[in-house]
Design a protein around this motif. Structure first.
Motif, short mmCIF file in Angstrom:
data_model
loop_
_atom_site.label_atom_id
_atom_site.label_comp_id
_atom_site.label_asym_id
_atom_site.label_seq_id
_atom_site.Cartn_x
_atom_site.Cartn_y
_atom_site.Cartn_z
N ALA A 77 0.86 -1.20 0.00
CA ALA A 77 0.00 0.00 0.00
C ALA A 77 0.90 1.25 0.00
O ALA A 77 2.06 1.17 0.38
N PRO A 78 0.37 2.40 -0.41
CA PRO A 78 1.18 3.63 -0.35
C PRO A 78 1.35 4.10 1.10
O PRO A 78 0.75 3.53 2.01
N ARG A 79 2.21 5.11 1.28
CA ARG A 79 2.48 5.57 2.65
C ARG A 79 2.30 7.07 2.83
O ARG A 79 2.49 7.84 1.89
N LEU A 80 1.94 7.44 4.05
CA LEU A 80 1.86 8.85 4.45
C LEU A 80 3.03 9.12 5.39
O LEU A 80 3.25 8.36 6.33
N LEU A 81 3.79 10.19 5.12
CA LEU A 81 4.90 10.54 5.99
C LEU A 81 4.44 11.56 7.04
O LEU A 81 3.72 12.52 6.70
N ILE A 82 4.83 11.35 8.28
CA ILE A 82 4.58 12.33 9.34
C ILE A 82 5.90 12.56 10.05
O ILE A 82 6.54 11.59 10.49
N GLY A 83 6.32 13.82 10.15
CA GLY A 83 7.61 14.04 10.81
C GLY A 83 7.94 15.48 11.08
O GLY A 83 7.10 16.38 10.95
N SER A 84 9.18 15.67 11.49
CA SER A 84 9.78 16.98 11.71
C SER A 84 11.26 16.73 11.99
O SER A 84 11.73 15.63 11.73
N HIS A 85 11.98 17.72 12.54
CA HIS A 85 13.43 17.55 12.69
C HIS A 85 13.86 17.28 14.12
O HIS A 85 13.20 17.71 15.07
N LEU A 86 15.01 16.58 14.26
CA LEU A 86 15.52 16.21 15.58
C LEU A 86 16.76 17.02 15.98
O LEU A 86 17.21 16.92 17.12
N ASP A 87 17.30 17.80 15.06
CA ASP A 87 18.45 18.63 15.43
C ASP A 87 17.96 19.91 16.10
O ASP A 87 16.78 20.26 15.99
N THR A 88 18.85 20.57 16.81
CA THR A 88 18.47 21.81 17.49
C THR A 88 19.54 22.88 17.28
O THR A 88 20.67 22.58 16.87
N ILE A 89 19.15 24.10 17.62
CA ILE A 89 20.13 25.19 17.69
C ILE A 89 20.87 25.06 19.03
O ILE A 89 20.46 24.27 19.87
N PRO A 90 21.93 25.85 19.25
CA PRO A 90 22.54 25.88 20.59
C PRO A 90 21.57 26.53 21.59
O PRO A 90 20.82 27.42 21.20
N ASN A 91 21.60 26.10 22.84
CA ASN A 91 20.74 26.64 23.90
C ASN A 91 19.26 26.60 23.49
O ASN A 91 18.53 27.58 23.63
N ALA A 92 18.85 25.43 22.99
CA ALA A 92 17.51 25.28 22.42
C ALA A 92 16.45 25.00 23.48
O ALA A 92 16.77 24.65 24.62
N GLY A 93 15.18 25.11 23.07
CA GLY A 93 14.07 24.64 23.87
C GLY A 93 13.87 23.15 23.59
O GLY A 93 14.60 22.55 22.81
N ALA A 94 12.83 22.57 24.19
CA ALA A 94 12.64 21.12 24.09
C ALA A 94 11.68 20.73 22.96
O ALA A 94 11.46 19.54 22.73
#
Ligand SMILES: [Zn+2]
Length: 421
Positions: A77-94
């Protein structure tokens, strides 16, 4: 289907997980997690456990993106992607980026083993912020086939190239093409904190992104004459700082005259930079954003003409260069409507908005229909350890996400419309 009470428990877990991932950092006492760092490996290990427990098959592609595939009810079957990024800036929030990945995992968990007519692939992008190599979107560029030689050759502050970073992480460069989106990809969906104050000012938990704004970045150099602060009469000066200052005030006024235009002079450096010397050079940056390419370009032209008029009148010269010219990116109209419908179903009046910040969805939209849902950002604070989300807003995001998945699963339109073949 998950009940609202369930959603609150899951939302509390999402927030706790984001806080836990924030502890995987290159810096002691604050969060900094750049492309393929040791802390990224810890982050991958942790999320992999959650994904595997939810019934997903986990892998890391050759660009360092974490991918968890939750199969459909039927094979092939086809797929749906759900995501975002795991890298951060320095002194980042959570929450910047990470929240979108953790919400995607929680959606798989909320399905409780139930399979849909399409598979779901959770993607945690390896790099979006551009901190380590000065170029953003390394992760998502791999999915659209734009992780090219130029980008692979870029070096970080220690002289390590993207190519070497990939090999040092134990990944195979030759496999990069396999990270690309397959023909079976239906669409891309991203949850992200708003990183601004709009939803909070409207008293809304969620927003539907309609467009990611066009962006123009420029550098202007006002060139005057360096001279003695004590001996040069006011009418015989060609002061570069004063010319730049006059222009900067005009930038603010111009931005206020275009609805929804935002313009920022974020940096000014002057030479020679002494208290008793008239500045001969003032170098300033301009960042312009609007949902319309034409408005963005029109405002840029107007501000250049103003700078020329000011320098001419003051007997200075002007140098300028464009640093970035990025067109606005529309989110997929069908998915925007479906997201609005999902919000109505869970009891909210949907609100469409423009994203002033760039996101992975903007890159994915080059190849597949993309959509974004913003979560209210308390105080509008982001890129700061004080960044936060409300548990009840995360619960709404999960409800909205589940509703959307169910709508898409029962929509014959969805697979028909989304398949490009
Ligand atoms: Zn982000």
């Amino acid at each position: 289907m998950s009940t609202p009470g369930n959603a609150t428990i899951r939302a509390e877990e999402v927030v706790a997980r984001c806080k836990r991932l924030a502890s995987f950092s290159e810096d002691p006492g604050s969060t900094r997690r750049t492309f393929l760092s040791a802390s990224m490996r810890d982050c991958h290990r942790e999320i992999s456990k959650w994904l595997a427990a939810a019934g997903a098959e986990v892998s890391v592609d050759a660009a360092g993106n974490l991918r968890g595939f939750y199969a459909a009810e039927k094979f092939a079957a086809p797929r749906l992607l759900i995501g975002s990024h795991l890298d951060t800036i320095p002194n980042a929030g959570a929450y910047d980026g990470v929240l979108g990945v953790v919400v995607a995992v929680a959606l798989l968990e909320a399905l409780e083993g139930r399979r849909l007519p399409f598979g779901i692939e959770v993607v945690g992008f390896s790099e979006e912020e551009g901190v380590r190599f000065g170029t953003p979107f390394i992760g998502s560029r791999a999915l659209v086939g734009r992780l090219d030689e130029e980008l692979l050759s870029r070096q970080d502050a220690n002289g390590i190239s993207v190519r070497a970073a990939i090999e040092n992480y134990g990944l195979a460069l030759a496999e990069i093409p396999r990270a690309g989106l397959g023909d079976d990809t239906l669409a891309y969906l991203e949850f992200h904190i708003e990183q601004g104050p709009v939803l909070e000012s409207l008293g809304l938990p969620l927003g539907v992104v309609e467009t990611i704004a066009a962006q123009t970045r420029m550098e202007l150099v006002f060139l005057g004459c360096t001279n003695h602060a004590g001996t040069t009469p006011m009418h015989l000066r060609h002061d570069a700082i004063v010319a730049a200052a006059e222009w900067i005030v005009a930038v603010e006024r111009t931005a206020q005259s275009f609805p929804d235009l935002v313009a920022t002079v974020g940096r000014i450096t002057a030479k020679p930079g002494a208290i008793n010397v008239i500045a001969g050079e003032a170098r300033v940056t301009l960042d312009l954003r609007h949902e319309s390419d034409d408005t963005c370009a029109g405002a840029a032209d107007m501000l250049i003409r103003l700078a020329e008029e000011i320098t001419e009148r003051r007997g200075l010269t002007l140098r300028r260069r464009v640093l970035l010219s990025q067109r606005a990116v529309a989110m997929d109209p069908f998915l925007v409507e479906q997201t609005e419908e999902a919000l109505r179903k869970i009891g909210y009046q949907p609100h469409r908005m423009v994203s002033g910040a760039g996101h992975d969805a903007m890159i994915l939209a080059e190849k597949v229909p993309a959509a974004m849902i913003f979560l209210r950002d308390p105080g509008g604070i982001s890129h700061d350890p004080a960044e936060s989300v409300k548990v009840e807003d995360v619960a709404k995001a999960l409800e909205c996400g589940l509703q959307l998945l169910d709508q898409l699963a029962s929509s014959s339109e969805f697979q028909k419309r989304m398949c490009r073949a």
